[in-house]
Scaffold this active site. Structure first.
Site, short mmCIF file in Angstrom:
data_model
loop_
_atom_site.label_atom_id
_atom_site.label_comp_id
_atom_site.label_asym_id
_atom_site.label_seq_id
_atom_site.Cartn_x
_atom_site.Cartn_y
_atom_site.Cartn_z
N SER A 16 0.84 -1.21 0.00
CA SER A 16 0.00 0.00 0.00
C SER A 16 0.87 1.26 0.00
O SER A 16 0.52 2.27 -0.61
CB SER A 16 -0.98 0.01 1.18
OG SER A 16 -0.32 0.20 2.40
N ASN A 17 2.02 1.19 0.65
CA ASN A 17 2.93 2.36 0.61
C ASN A 17 3.54 2.53 -0.78
O ASN A 17 3.68 3.66 -1.25
CB ASN A 17 4.04 2.21 1.66
CG ASN A 17 3.55 2.59 3.05
OD1 ASN A 17 3.41 3.76 3.36
ND2 ASN A 17 3.26 1.58 3.86
N LYS A 68 24.15 -13.62 0.21
CA LYS A 68 23.40 -12.36 0.21
C LYS A 68 24.03 -11.35 -0.75
O LYS A 68 23.34 -10.59 -1.44
CB LYS A 68 23.38 -11.78 1.62
CG LYS A 68 22.61 -10.51 1.76
CD LYS A 68 22.37 -10.18 3.21
CE LYS A 68 21.45 -8.99 3.29
NZ LYS A 68 20.58 -9.06 4.43
N ARG A 94 13.68 -7.55 4.62
CA ARG A 94 15.06 -8.05 4.72
C ARG A 94 15.98 -6.92 5.14
O ARG A 94 15.73 -5.77 4.81
CB ARG A 94 15.56 -8.54 3.36
CG ARG A 94 14.87 -9.73 2.94
CD ARG A 94 15.35 -10.33 1.65
NE ARG A 94 14.50 -11.46 1.50
CZ ARG A 94 14.74 -12.65 2.04
NH1 ARG A 94 15.86 -12.87 2.69
NH2 ARG A 94 13.88 -13.62 1.92
N LEU A 95 17.04 -7.33 5.82
CA LEU A 95 18.07 -6.36 6.17
C LEU A 95 18.90 -6.07 4.92
O LEU A 95 19.33 -6.99 4.23
CB LEU A 95 18.96 -7.02 7.23
CG LEU A 95 19.56 -6.15 8.33
CD1 LEU A 95 18.54 -5.24 8.97
CD2 LEU A 95 20.23 -7.05 9.37
N HIS A 112 8.94 2.75 8.92
CA HIS A 112 8.75 1.75 9.98
C HIS A 112 7.55 2.17 10.84
O HIS A 112 7.44 3.34 11.22
CB HIS A 112 10.02 1.65 10.83
CG HIS A 112 9.93 0.60 11.86
ND1 HIS A 112 10.06 -0.75 11.57
CD2 HIS A 112 9.64 0.67 13.19
CE1 HIS A 112 9.88 -1.45 12.66
NE2 HIS A 112 9.63 -0.61 13.67
C1 GRF Z 1 4.27 -0.69 6.73
O1 GRF Z 1 3.62 -0.64 7.97
C2 GRF Z 1 5.69 -0.24 6.84
O2 GRF Z 1 5.87 0.73 7.82
C3 GRF Z 1 6.41 -1.51 7.24
O3 GRF Z 1 5.77 -2.52 6.51
C4 GRF Z 1 4.42 -2.13 6.26
C5 GRF Z 1 4.19 -2.26 4.78
O4 GRF Z 1 2.85 -2.06 4.43
N1 GRF Z 1 7.82 -1.41 7.00
P1 GRF Z 1 2.42 -2.01 2.92
O5 GRF Z 1 2.95 -3.30 2.28
O6 GRF Z 1 3.04 -0.81 2.30
O7 GRF Z 1 0.94 -1.96 2.90
#
Ligand code: GRF
Length: 191
Positions: A16-17, A68, A94-95, A112
């Site tokens: 979604s982001n 990696k 992943r880191l 985050h």
């Molecule tokens: C978000 O809450 C972001 O902060 C975290 O993982 C989630 C990803 O959500 N790192 P989406 O896949 O963007 O809906």
């Protein structure tokens, strides 16, 4: 208008982001272009979102590589072939390792779902609710070699709703979509 900055979004899940950032670029709210969605999970819903938006997905399965460094080198080759300038991590589980960190110094951004340094790592919203905090939030930060430890660029507080993970997560996601976009805008216009 100056040339658009080329960014790649990394996502492992719903995306979604990713979608919020891609739409902001398409709407001209961000002077950037999402040239690639990079995923380590070809089945991620983010891939469907990318298809709908006409954005190319490049999927890399870590298991297909011996180390990696080899996994990240394959990603890096793809990024460089598309002249990507910034990496945007949006639910990439992943880191990030040396190979990408060295190729993109101070050009990798992560979001985050907590007020770092509280509740780094996985399931940050669950951790916060379990801990009983009344306020949690969202952090956008530059990525270093640690787990959610790089320099903080922006934060916004979100109230924990009824001690409920789902309701709180919904509120957090809504904030994320705006805060990520705004923070990227500041970053990209100050370069
Ligand atoms: C978000 O809450 C972001 O902060 C975290 O993982 C989630 C990803 O959500 N790192 P989406 O896949 O963007 O809906």
């Amino acid at each position: 208008m100056s040339q658009k900055t080329k960014i790649a979004v990394f996502a492992s899940g719903s995306g979604s982001n990713f979608e919020a950032i891609a739409k902001a670029c398409l709407a001209g709210e961000l002077n950037a272009e999402v040239v690639l969605l990079i995923t380590d999970k070809p089945e991620a819903y983010a891939v469907e979102r990318a298809q709908k938006l006409g954005i190319t997905t490049a999927a890399f399965s870590p298991k297909a590589y011996g180390t990696k460094a080899q996994y990240e080198q394959a990603i890096l080759d793809r990024l460089q072939a598309s002249d990507v300038e910034w990496l945007v991590l949006a639910g990439y589980m992943r880191l990030v390792g040396e190979t990408l960190l060295q190729a993109y110094p101070s050009h990798i951004v992560n979001i985050h779902p907590s007020l770092l340094p509280s509740f780094p790592g996985k399931a940050a919203i669950e951790q916060a609710v379990l801990h009983g905090v009344k306020v949690t939030g969202v952090t956008v930060h530059l990525v270093d070699e640690g787990m959610d430890t790089g320099p903080i660029l922006a934060q916004e507080a979100v109230r924990v709703i009824d001690g409920d993970v789902e309701k709180t997560a919904e509120a957090i996601h809504a904030i994320e979509h705006t805060l990520f976009k705004e923070t990227l805008h500041s970053l990209l216009t100050r370069k």
